[in-house]
Design a protein around this motif. Structure first.
Motif, short mmCIF file in Angstrom:
data_model
loop_
_atom_site.label_atom_id
_atom_site.label_comp_id
_atom_site.label_asym_id
_atom_site.label_seq_id
_atom_site.Cartn_x
_atom_site.Cartn_y
_atom_site.Cartn_z
N VAL A 81 5.88 -6.16 8.16
CA VAL A 81 4.42 -6.29 8.16
C VAL A 81 3.89 -6.06 6.76
N GLU A 82 2.96 -6.91 6.35
CA GLU A 82 2.29 -6.70 5.06
C GLU A 82 0.79 -6.62 5.28
N THR A 83 0.19 -5.59 4.70
CA THR A 83 -1.27 -5.48 4.71
C THR A 83 -1.75 -5.51 3.25
N ILE A 84 -3.05 -5.48 3.07
CA ILE A 84 -3.59 -5.56 1.71
C ILE A 84 -3.09 -4.38 0.86
N GLU A 85 -2.81 -3.25 1.52
CA GLU A 85 -2.36 -2.06 0.78
C GLU A 85 -1.01 -2.29 0.09
N GLY A 86 -0.26 -3.30 0.57
CA GLY A 86 1.06 -3.55 0.01
C GLY A 86 1.08 -4.62 -1.07
N MET A 87 -0.09 -5.12 -1.43
CA MET A 87 -0.11 -6.27 -2.35
C MET A 87 0.07 -5.86 -3.82
N ALA A 88 -0.63 -4.84 -4.25
CA ALA A 88 -0.56 -4.46 -5.67
C ALA A 88 0.73 -3.71 -5.96
N THR A 89 1.16 -3.76 -7.22
CA THR A 89 2.30 -2.96 -7.66
C THR A 89 1.74 -1.88 -8.55
#
Lengths: 168, 291
Positions: A81-89
């Motif tokens: 699962v990917e949410t917006i919280e996982g987008m940035a590094t």
């Protein structure tokens, strides 16, 4: 699998959420939206229309855009699962996020997580989409502020950036 | 919040059917969940058991019979899978195109053709076209299999010929001969289409052979326009003929009235879509419009 206190059915699910393994005991009736927000604190997942029309609650499950408001949490068992919280590094925004910022494709921001995640799915599918393909793919994500123009520009810009640096 | 339920994951149609028989009205079939979960959230339905049929092997297969004349679409095939299936695109491109425009990308990823048809929401896109194509619906239970023509499957608002212990397992769609045109037209400004029209028509030697014309979305279920079909058969296409067909459709439809559209407006939409489809089928007039 009956909870001894509540006498309700339960299930244990294991999933990868934003790259981290997660194990949760849930009820079959639990919606993905509520599990992500209330159990995992991922408040970037927004609740709005509640009937799979607006796209604010969009998350990616194994890369596919899903309305978390109308998906049982059970369905993420064994999935990614990917949410917006996982987008940035760290502090580096994902190129899609940066494109949304640079093109002023955000006003109130409520639809933005869903827009960004849907864009990620689109660009995985079609790395250099036409304007018509963008409109068709994002047709199920509603924005009540921007008039969409800047969002479409941002998606085109993101496609260019990602083609430049190689998709990540 | 949704009421408490348990979930079962049968591994075969017979096992699923036995569960449905055992639990009767307390059980609901669950696949993509796109329609069911909304009913559960609104507590319009409060089953104590969901029978999750997604894990039954083979129910999502899409294939073309060796004759090339029959497309088989498994009930668990999602709208997205049908839209992208090379088999469907080659055999019936208009069906693939119709599926590509169902709802939105999230619904198309989750929603299955079997669920869409079983739910019998009157605004279903594929239902209208499948009736025009003369498709057949396969229903299976632990007692055996039967096939029902799609036009008889829908019996009313949210009602079908499916018995509670039956699963819709397969949609059988005859392919068309070269020279036969398959058209789906719709008018959509809300989330669901206001009116839709399916047309399958062949023209030989300058005359229409047979026409199957189905109007959807405006009534309780998609309905064949028998009078317009009969009037078109054997005639040479012309603007007058098409206008007469559109007028017949306007009379023949039986629209329901809802918060969005009046009956007269729906009749007008059906007549306009009839004209558009006939013009598109014969390459005359202005084609397309809002889809």
């Amino acid at each position: 699998m009956i909870d001894t206190t509540t006498q309700r059915p339960t299930r244990t699910i294991r999933a990868t959420v934003n790259g981290a393994p997660v194990e949760l005991v849930i009820e079959p009736r639990d919606l993905l939206l509520h599990v992500l927000r209330d159990r995992l604190g991922l408040y970037g997942v927004k609740s709005s229309c509640d009937v799979q029309v607006c796209g604010a609650c969009t998350v990616l499950v194994d890369g596919a855009p899903v309305s978390s408001c109308t998906t049982l949490a059970l369905e993420i068992d064994g999935k990614r699962v990917e949410t917006i919280e996982g987008m940035a590094t760290g502090n580096d925004l994902h190129p899609i996020q940066q494109a949304f910022v640079d093109k002023a494709a955000i006003q109130c921001g409520f639809c933005t997580p869903g827009m960004v995640l849907t864009t990620k799915a689109l660009l995985t599918d079609i790395p250099r989409p036409t304007r018509a393909e963008i409109e068709a793919y994002l047709g199920g994500n509603l924005c009540r502020c921007t008039g969409y123009w800047n969002i479409l520009d941002a998606v085109e810009d993101a496609a260019e950036r990602m083609a430049g640096e190689g998709a990540r | 919040m949704i009421g408490v339920f348990d979930i079962a994951r049968p591994g075969s149609v017979a096992e699923a059917s036995a569960l449905l028989r055992e639990h009767g009205p307390d059980a609901a079939i669950y696949a993509g969940g796109t329609e069911l979960l909304i009913l559960l959230k609104d507590r319009l339905l409060e089953p104590s058991l969901l029978v999750d049929i997604k894990h039954i092997p083979g129910l999502d297969a899409i294939s073309l019979d060796p004759c090339g004349c029959l497309l088989r679409i498994g009930a668990l095939a999602t709208h997205r899978e049908i839209e992208r299936s090379e088999t469907v695109r080659a055999a019936l491109p208009e069906l693939a195109a119709t599926e590509a425009n169902v709802a939105n990308i999230r619904v198309r990823h989750a929603g299955t053709i079997g669920g869409n048809l079983s739910f019998a929401e009157p605004h279903s896109d594929p239902a209208t076209l499948l009736i025009a194509l003369g498709a057949t619906i396969a229903l299976e239970s632990d007692a055996g299999r039967r096939e029902v023509p799609a036009e008889d499957f829908f019996t009313g608002f949210l009602s079908t010929a499916r018995e509670p212990e039956e699963l819709l397992t397969e949609v059988l769609v005859p392919t068309v001969e070269p020279g036969t045109t398959v058209i789906y037209e719709r008018f959509k400004i809300h989330e669901r289409p206001s009116a839709s029209l399916g047309l399958v028509m062949d023209i030989e030697g300058g005359k229409i052979g047979t026409a199957r014309l189905v109007v959807g979305c405006i009534g309780e279920r998609p309905v064949r326009m028998i009078r317009a079909e009969a009037m078109l058969a054997g005639q040479a296409p012309s603007p007058d003929l098409f206008a007469t067909a559109a007028a017949l459709v306007r009379e023949e439809t039986d629209p329901t009235v809802d918060a969005f559209e009046s009956g007269d407006y729906k009749r007008q939409l059906a007549a306009t879509l009839t004209l558009r489809a006939l013009e598109r089928a014969t390459g005359s007039g202005a084609t397309g419009g809002a889809r």
